[in-house]
Motif scaffolding. Structure first.
Motif, PDB file in Angstrom:
ATOM      1  N   ALA A   1      47.229  47.563  46.399  1.00  0.00           N
ATOM      2  CA  ALA A   1      45.996  48.329  46.172  1.00  0.00           C
ATOM      3  C   ALA A   1      45.768  49.282  47.334  1.00  0.00           C
ATOM      4  O   ALA A   1      45.836  48.884  48.502  1.00  0.00           O
TER       5      ALA A   1
ATOM      6  N   ASP B   1      43.079  51.270  48.924  1.00  0.00           N
ATOM      7  CA  ASP B   1      41.628  51.496  49.010  1.00  0.00           C
ATOM      8  C   ASP B   1      41.297  52.265  50.280  1.00  0.00           C
ATOM      9  O   ASP B   1      40.393  51.887  51.031  1.00  0.00           O
TER      10      ASP B   1
ATOM     11  N   GLU C   1      48.382  50.416  42.852  1.00  0.00           N
ATOM     12  CA  GLU C   1      46.982  50.550  42.421  1.00  0.00           C
ATOM     13  C   GLU C   1      46.312  51.671  43.207  1.00  0.00           C
ATOM     14  O   GLU C   1      46.190  51.584  44.433  1.00  0.00           O
TER      15      GLU C   1
ATOM     16  N   ASP D   1      42.267  52.209  39.324  1.00  0.00           N
ATOM     17  CA  ASP D   1      41.187  51.199  39.354  1.00  0.00           C
ATOM     18  C   ASP D   1      39.833  51.907  39.281  1.00  0.00           C
ATOM     19  O   ASP D   1      39.054  51.905  40.226  1.00  0.00           O
TER      20      ASP D   1
ATOM     21  N   ARG E   1      37.393  51.269  37.210  1.00  0.00           N
ATOM     22  CA  ARG E   1      36.296  50.339  36.856  1.00  0.00           C
ATOM     23  C   ARG E   1      35.327  50.949  35.849  1.00  0.00           C
ATOM     24  O   ARG E   1      34.130  51.145  36.126  1.00  0.00           O
TER      25      ARG E   1
ATOM     26  N   GLU F   1      38.219  43.825  34.615  1.00  0.00           N
ATOM     27  CA  GLU F   1      37.934  43.244  35.931  1.00  0.00           C
ATOM     28  C   GLU F   1      36.767  42.284  35.780  1.00  0.00           C
ATOM     29  O   GLU F   1      35.656  42.683  35.410  1.00  0.00           O
TER      30      GLU F   1
ATOM     31  N   HIS G   1      38.944  38.056  40.456  1.00  0.00           N
ATOM     32  CA  HIS G   1      38.905  38.434  41.855  1.00  0.00           C
ATOM     33  C   HIS G   1      37.754  37.822  42.611  1.00  0.00           C
ATOM     34  O   HIS G   1      36.711  37.520  42.052  1.00  0.00           O
TER      35      HIS G   1
ATOM     36  N   ARG H   1      34.673  41.599  47.463  1.00  0.00           N
ATOM     37  CA  ARG H   1      34.493  41.877  48.893  1.00  0.00           C
ATOM     38  C   ARG H   1      33.149  41.354  49.362  1.00  0.00           C
ATOM     39  O   ARG H   1      32.995  40.899  50.483  1.00  0.00           O
TER      40      ARG H   1
ATOM     41  N   THR I   1      43.216  38.737  42.731  1.00  0.00           N
ATOM     42  CA  THR I   1      43.006  39.622  43.886  1.00  0.00           C
ATOM     43  C   THR I   1      41.767  39.229  44.676  1.00  0.00           C
ATOM     44  O   THR I   1      40.968  38.405  44.231  1.00  0.00           O
ATOM     45  N   GLY I   2      41.647  39.865  45.833  1.00  0.00           N
ATOM     46  CA  GLY I   2      40.464  39.671  46.675  1.00  0.00           C
ATOM     47  C   GLY I   2      40.813  39.026  47.996  1.00  0.00           C
ATOM     48  O   GLY I   2      40.759  37.800  48.118  1.00  0.00           O
ATOM     49  N   GLY I   3      41.240  39.840  48.944  1.00  0.00           N
ATOM     50  CA  GLY I   3      41.571  39.323  50.277  1.00  0.00           C
ATOM     51  C   GLY I   3      42.739  38.364  50.288  1.00  0.00           C
ATOM     52  O   GLY I   3      42.818  37.491  51.159  1.00  0.00           O
TER      53      GLY I   3
ATOM     54  N   ILE J   1      47.445  41.032  43.664  1.00  0.00           N
ATOM     55  CA  ILE J   1      47.135  42.332  44.271  1.00  0.00           C
ATOM     56  C   ILE J   1      46.826  42.112  45.744  1.00  0.00           C
ATOM     57  O   ILE J   1      46.006  41.249  46.089  1.00  0.00           O
ATOM     58  N   ALA J   2      47.480  42.904  46.565  1.00  0.00           N
ATOM     59  CA  ALA J   2      47.153  42.890  47.995  1.00  0.00           C
ATOM     60  C   ALA J   2      46.843  44.316  48.416  1.00  0.00           C
ATOM     61  O   ALA J   2      47.609  45.240  48.117  1.00  0.00           O
ATOM     62  N   GLY J   3      45.722  44.488  49.070  1.00  0.00           N
ATOM     63  CA  GLY J   3      45.327  45.806  49.556  1.00  0.00           C
ATOM     64  C   GLY J   3      45.457  45.868  51.060  1.00  0.00           C
ATOM     65  O   GLY J   3      46.505  46.216  51.605  1.00  0.00           O
ATOM     66  N   ARG J   4      44.362  45.455  51.727  1.00  0.00           N
ATOM     67  CA  ARG J   4      44.344  45.532  53.193  1.00  0.00           C
ATOM     68  C   ARG J   4      45.504  44.776  53.815  1.00  0.00           C
ATOM     69  O   ARG J   4      46.014  45.182  54.862  1.00  0.00           O
TER      70      ARG J   4
HETATM   71  C1  5RP Z   1      38.315  44.862  45.260  1.00  0.00           C
HETATM   72  C2  5RP Z   1      39.569  45.516  44.772  1.00  0.00           C
HETATM   73  C3  5RP Z   1      40.689  45.666  45.717  1.00  0.00           C
HETATM   74  O1  5RP Z   1      41.438  46.792  45.440  1.00  0.00           O
HETATM   75  C4  5RP Z   1      41.586  44.469  45.618  1.00  0.00           C
HETATM   76  O2  5RP Z   1      40.808  43.307  45.652  1.00  0.00           O
HETATM   77  C5  5RP Z   1      42.598  44.397  46.750  1.00  0.00           C
HETATM   78  O3  5RP Z   1      41.989  44.490  47.977  1.00  0.00           O
HETATM   79  P1  5RP Z   1      42.130  43.510  49.217  1.00  0.00           P
HETATM   80  O4  5RP Z   1      43.474  42.814  49.164  1.00  0.00           O
HETATM   81  O5  5RP Z   1      42.015  44.464  50.385  1.00  0.00           O
HETATM   82  O6  5RP Z   1      41.005  42.527  49.124  1.00  0.00           O
HETATM   83  O7  5RP Z   1      39.668  45.901  43.635  1.00  0.00           O
HETATM   84  O8  5RP Z   1      37.513  44.435  44.209  1.00  0.00           O
END
Ligand code: 5RP
Length: 217
Positions: A9, A11, A33, A62, A64, A112, A136, A139, A170-172, A190-193
């Motif tokens: 992801a 972001d 993503e 994404d 939403r 979602e 998820h 955040r 997903t989600g951290g 899903i991994a973002g940060r």
């Molecule tokens: C938050 C999202 C993020 O894109 C997804 O959760 C990935 O982010 P992270 O791994 O940084 O938490 O859609 O709702």
């Protein structure tokens, strides 16, 4: 069971900040993503540029969708997205409109799951042909310290899979979380940060990939 996919992801607040880690991590990921933050910051230009650089990758926009399902999904598909996200609070009329656009273009929709969704809704989404759900930890929940994945999450994943959904988590998520999901029918993580903000995004993505492989084979 097929080994879960790895989705990265993005972001970030601008495209260059997304492209650099993406170029590094790309060999290790299955799905790109264009995150909500990036879509808001850069618009569908982000999807177009990423599509041109990665013609073979699956791309989720994404966006939403909560309303105007036809218009927004069309914009995302026209920009090159394969998948679009729809929030679980959207009406069935909106979900149906997104599914119609998706069908015209060979795209797919993902719901979602936001707090408050119901199993009744889930059955309706399946009846409309929605293939994916994203479960998820938000955040906002993370910020409140609601950190641990629990048996409740794993049960929910199993039940959603039993309804016929491909379930994305997903989600951290960090690599150390992956073994907790052993035996759960996860379609993708899903991994973002954890990837784009890592000092070495390629290594971070490979570490996720290895954890998925070790846990799921
Ligand atoms: C938050 C999202 C993020 O894109 C997804 O959760 C990935 O982010 P992270 O791994 O940084 O938490 O859609 O709702």
């Amino acid at each position: 069971m097929e080994s879960p996919k790895l989705q990265m992801a993005l972001d970030t607040y601008d495209l260059p900040s997304a492209l650099k880690p993406l170029q590094q991590a790309a060999p290790h990921i299955d799905v790109i993503e264009c995150g909500t933050i990036l879509c808001l910051a850069e618009g569908m230009r982000a999807v177009k540029v990423i599509r041109s650089l990665f013609p073979e990758k699956v791309i989720l926009a994404d966006v939403r969708i909560a309303e105007a399902g036809s218009l927004i999904s069309k914009m995302a598909f026209d920009a090159g997205a394969n998948w679009v996200s729809v929030v679980s609070g959207a009406t069935m009329t909106t979900v149906e409109a997104v599914m119609k656009e998706a069908a015209k273009r060979g795209g797919e929709a993902q719901i979602e799951l936001i707090d408050g969704w119901t199993w009744e809704q889930a059955k309706c989404w399946r009846a409309l042909g929605v293939p994916h759900v994203i479960t998820h930890r938000s955040r906002d929940a993370e910020a409140k310290g609601e950190l641990a994945w629990s048996e409740k999450d794993f049960d929910e994943i199993r039940k959603l899979n039993d309804l016929g959904f491909k379930v994305t988590v997903t989600g951290g998520v960090v690599p150390q979380d992956i073994p907790l999901f052993e035996g759960a029918p996860v379609y993708a993580f899903i991994a973002g940060r954890g990837i784009y903000a890592a000092p070495d995004p390629a290594l971070a993505a490979k570490t996720f990939r290895d954890a998925i492989h070790t846990t799921f084979g």
